[in-house]
Design a protein around this motif. Structure first.
Motif, PDB file in Angstrom:
ATOM      1  N   ARG A  56     -19.193   9.117 -37.106  1.00 48.87           N
ATOM      2  CA  ARG A  56     -19.545   9.231 -35.683  1.00 48.87           C
ATOM      3  C   ARG A  56     -19.154  10.589 -35.116  1.00 48.87           C
ATOM      4  O   ARG A  56     -19.886  11.200 -34.329  1.00 48.87           O
ATOM      5  N   GLU A 322     -18.511  10.369 -29.895  1.00 46.35           N
ATOM      6  CA  GLU A 322     -19.724   9.562 -29.703  1.00 46.35           C
ATOM      7  C   GLU A 322     -20.000   9.392 -28.197  1.00 46.35           C
ATOM      8  O   GLU A 322     -21.153   9.469 -27.758  1.00 46.35           O
ATOM      9  N   ASP A 323     -18.931   9.197 -27.403  1.00 45.09           N
ATOM     10  CA  ASP A 323     -19.062   9.175 -25.937  1.00 45.09           C
ATOM     11  C   ASP A 323     -19.781  10.436 -25.463  1.00 45.09           C
ATOM     12  O   ASP A 323     -20.726  10.375 -24.675  1.00 45.09           O
ATOM     13  N   GLU A 326     -23.479  10.595 -26.376  1.00 46.90           N
ATOM     14  CA  GLU A 326     -24.312   9.667 -25.608  1.00 46.90           C
ATOM     15  C   GLU A 326     -24.437  10.106 -24.151  1.00 46.90           C
ATOM     16  O   GLU A 326     -25.502   9.999 -23.543  1.00 46.90           O
ATOM     17  N   ASP A 329     -26.918  12.926 -23.923  1.00 42.49           N
ATOM     18  CA  ASP A 329     -28.292  12.416 -24.045  1.00 42.49           C
ATOM     19  C   ASP A 329     -28.755  11.795 -22.728  1.00 42.49           C
ATOM     20  O   ASP A 329     -29.887  12.019 -22.295  1.00 42.49           O
ATOM     21  N   LEU A 330     -27.886  11.011 -22.100  1.00 43.42           N
ATOM     22  CA  LEU A 330     -28.254  10.367 -20.832  1.00 43.42           C
ATOM     23  C   LEU A 330     -28.493  11.413 -19.736  1.00 43.42           C
ATOM     24  O   LEU A 330     -29.440  11.303 -18.964  1.00 43.42           O
ATOM     25  N   PHE A 345     -24.006   5.000 -18.696  1.00 44.68           N
ATOM     26  CA  PHE A 345     -22.998   5.314 -19.713  1.00 44.68           C
ATOM     27  C   PHE A 345     -21.961   4.195 -19.804  1.00 44.68           C
ATOM     28  O   PHE A 345     -21.648   3.699 -20.891  1.00 44.68           O
ATOM     29  N   ARG A 348     -23.436   1.045 -21.374  1.00 48.83           N
ATOM     30  CA  ARG A 348     -23.658   1.161 -22.816  1.00 48.83           C
ATOM     31  C   ARG A 348     -22.372   1.249 -23.613  1.00 48.83           C
ATOM     32  O   ARG A 348     -22.259   0.668 -24.686  1.00 48.83           O
ATOM     33  N   ARG A 349     -21.407   1.998 -23.104  1.00 51.26           N
ATOM     34  CA  ARG A 349     -20.225   2.308 -23.915  1.00 51.26           C
ATOM     35  C   ARG A 349     -19.097   1.304 -23.798  1.00 51.26           C
ATOM     36  O   ARG A 349     -18.285   1.185 -24.721  1.00 51.26           O
ATOM     37  N   ASN A 352     -18.661  -1.317 -26.433  1.00 55.21           N
ATOM     38  CA  ASN A 352     -18.314  -0.677 -27.703  1.00 55.21           C
ATOM     39  C   ASN A 352     -16.871  -0.186 -27.716  1.00 55.21           C
ATOM     40  O   ASN A 352     -16.175  -0.279 -28.725  1.00 55.21           O
ATOM     41  N   HIS A 405     -23.864   4.646 -37.419  1.00 54.31           N
ATOM     42  CA  HIS A 405     -23.877   4.772 -35.959  1.00 54.31           C
ATOM     43  C   HIS A 405     -24.182   3.428 -35.306  1.00 54.31           C
ATOM     44  O   HIS A 405     -24.538   3.379 -34.130  1.00 54.31           O
ATOM     45  N   PRO A 407     -23.648   0.307 -33.180  1.00 55.09           N
ATOM     46  CA  PRO A 407     -22.678   0.133 -32.092  1.00 55.09           C
ATOM     47  C   PRO A 407     -21.425  -0.609 -32.599  1.00 55.09           C
ATOM     48  O   PRO A 407     -21.534  -1.542 -33.390  1.00 55.09           O
TER      49      PRO A 407
END
Ligand code: FAD
Ligand code: 8R5
Length: 467
Positions: A56, A322-323, A326, A329-330, A345, A348-349, A352, A405, A407
């Motif tokens: 990751r 990874e945070d 992501e 990307d957002l 964010f 989604r996170r 996880n 990758h 989740p």
């Protein structure tokens, strides 16, 4: 600050990563870091501290273009080398082959490379400038420099990557409670060192390409290799209670007696043991949970500031990277609406982050106790066999966490389902040899859906690079 300007608090691993990725996507990023520039100041205490880098983290590093350089400075670790009390050791591989390995990397070296990359991408760094307070309604940050002077800056959008003791988190909490909960583990850690041997052509005193574990039931030692031939050794031990605990061991002499009894082979390799014991403080271990990570589109916490975890899965930095990936990307998908980005964010996170927090706690028991347990070893052996025979339906949880990758929440859930099945298949068997593998594969396919495609999109790691 004009539109599309983002302030980042903290230039640690995650702050440097998010600054690089956001700058690459066209944002103007200013980073404020309490400490001096580590590339100039040198490490505190001159110790080499290393971290385990896995897929990751590597994935985010690839996006910054740094992966090759980082791997070239790292030492490959193929598996856990388990040292029993009699002094014997055996390697338990992490993956199928050398494409599934983790990497021991120097924190100082990695942080330096990442700061260089963030600056090269165009991010601006302000070292020696700590966040002291924040007026989140007005979008202002109050900073204090190393020389004591204060100033305030406009920062309508701020990302807090200022670590487990986050100052931004405290300021956000004043504004609107975040639902903070800290669960202390009750165990702490002490860092020790195995120096390089005297033969410069073979400097490593023990196998370099492994993460060493000395499991002892309720506690353990581990060692990760450094490129120059030394190992950073960490003892994990209860803080209080019956011997052995940090409280029951009074001073370096008592510590040496404890090691002579429990880790004699490791002690023999640590000439500076007494000095290290006395000089290094006991580190504390805890898990941080928050109900909320952001305040509208004004402030967001990421990395350890949002979800500090215990170290036993080697995923703190990997999860933080990874945070960052992501989040970038957002933001790239919706550059003008930070409130929507922050909310997405968190949605989604958060599941996880909760999942890796739990798996990290579970891996302490696995490392310190189960790696030497025959029942655990049988389950692990059957799991490996099922992956080999039916890769579409079985992947050990450790490998989902470390080499894919998928989740984290998926890895936790799928791992539980797989574990239940393997336990059923092993019922009444003392050895994997007597299990009917064809029937086991059929049961697997009948019970569990195939793994998602992401399970097979493991980043191809080059065989080059690394020692
Ligand atoms: P940090 O790295 O803590 O960085 C925070 C930064 O913010 C620091 O530079 C700090 O100076 C700065 N800061 C703090 N307060 C302020 C302020 N008020 N104003 C401005 N700046 C501020 N993870 C793994 O994945 N694998 C491992 O093997 C591993 N091993 C570890 C070994 C050790 C000894 C430790 C302690 C941790 C380990 N971790 C590992 C976890 C990993 O280090 C963290 O998860 C990771 O560093 C988190 O990054 P971060 O940027 O969020 O926080
Ligand atoms: N962090 C790690 C693993 C998993 C190893 C395995 C475990 C030291 C303070 Cl304790 C630990 C792992 O399951 O076989 N991968 O990477 C790193 C770990 O500890 C780090 C070095 C550490 C905080 C002290």
């Amino acid at each position: 600050m004009p539109r599309n300007d983002i302030a980042v608090v903290g230039a640690g691993l995650v702050g440097a990563m998010v600054a690089t990725l956001l700058t690459q996507r066209g944002f103007r990023v200013s980073v404020f870091e309490k400490r001096p520039d580590p590339r100039r100041a040198g490490v505190q205490g001159g110790r080499s501290i290393n971290l385990a880098l896995a897929e990751r983290g590597l994935h985010a590093l690839r996006a910054t273009g740094l992966a090759e350089q980082v791997l070239a400075q790292s030492v490959m670790m193929r598996g856990r080398m388990v040292h029993d009390p009699a002094g014997h050791s055996a390697l338990q591989r992490y993956g199928a082959d050398d494409s599934e390995v983790i990497w021991s990397v120097s924190r100082e070296g990695l942080n330096g490379l990442m700061l260089d990359a963030a600056e090269a991408a165009g991010a601006t760094f302000h070292f020696g400038q700590g966040l002291e307070s924040a007026d989140l309604d007005a979008g202002r940050l109050m900073l204090r420099s190393t020389d004591g002077t204060q100033r305030s800056i406009d920062a309508p959008v701020v990302i807090g990557a200022d670590g487990a003791g986050s100052a931004l988190r405290a300021q956000m909490h004043r504004h609107a409670p975040l639902g903070e909960r800290v669960e202390e583990l009750g165990h702490g850690y002490k860092e020790l060192e195995i120096p390089p041997g005297s033969d410069p052509s073979a400097p490593f005193a023990i196998e370099p390409h492994a993460l060493h574990i000395w499991p002892r039931g309720h506690y353990m030692c581990i060692a990760l290799p450094n490129r120059e031939g030394s190992f950073t050794v960490t003892l994990f031990l209860p803080n209080e209670g019956e011997h052995p605990s940090f409280r029951s061991i009074a001073g370096a002499g008592a510590a040496e007696a404890f090691f002579r009894a429990d880790f004699p082979d490791a002690l023999a390799l640590m000439p500076t043991f007494a000095h290290d014991w006395a000089a290094h403080p006991v580190g504390m271990l805890a898990t941080l949970y928050l109900d909320r990570w952001h305040i509208g589109g004004r402030a967001l916490l990421i990395g350890d500031a949002a979800h500090a975890i215990v170290p036993f899965h080697g995923q703190g930095m990997n999860c933080g990277f990874e945070d960052a990936a992501e989040l970038a990307d957002l933001f790239a998908a919706d550059p003008t609406d930070p409130a929507a980005v922050f909310a997405a964010f968190e949605t989604r996170r958060k599941p996880n982050a909760d999942a890796i927090a739990r798996m990290a706690l579970e891996n302490y028991v696995e490392m310190r106790d189960k790696v030497a347990d025959p029942v655990f070893l049988r389950k692990r052996e059957l799991g490996a066999l099922l992956t080999e025979r039916c890769p579409s339906h079985y992947l050990p949880r450790y490998r989902m966490v470390t080499f894919t990758h998928l989740p984290y929440a998926y890895a936790l859930e799928r791992g539980q389902a797989q574990d239940t099945l393997v336990e059923q298949l092993l019922k009444g068997h003392d050895s994997v040899g007597t299990v009917d593998i064809e029937a086991a594969v059929r049961a697997l396919q009948a019970t569990l859906p195939p793994l998602p495609a992401e399970a097979f999109e493991r980043g191809l790691r080059p065989a080059l690079g690394g020692a």
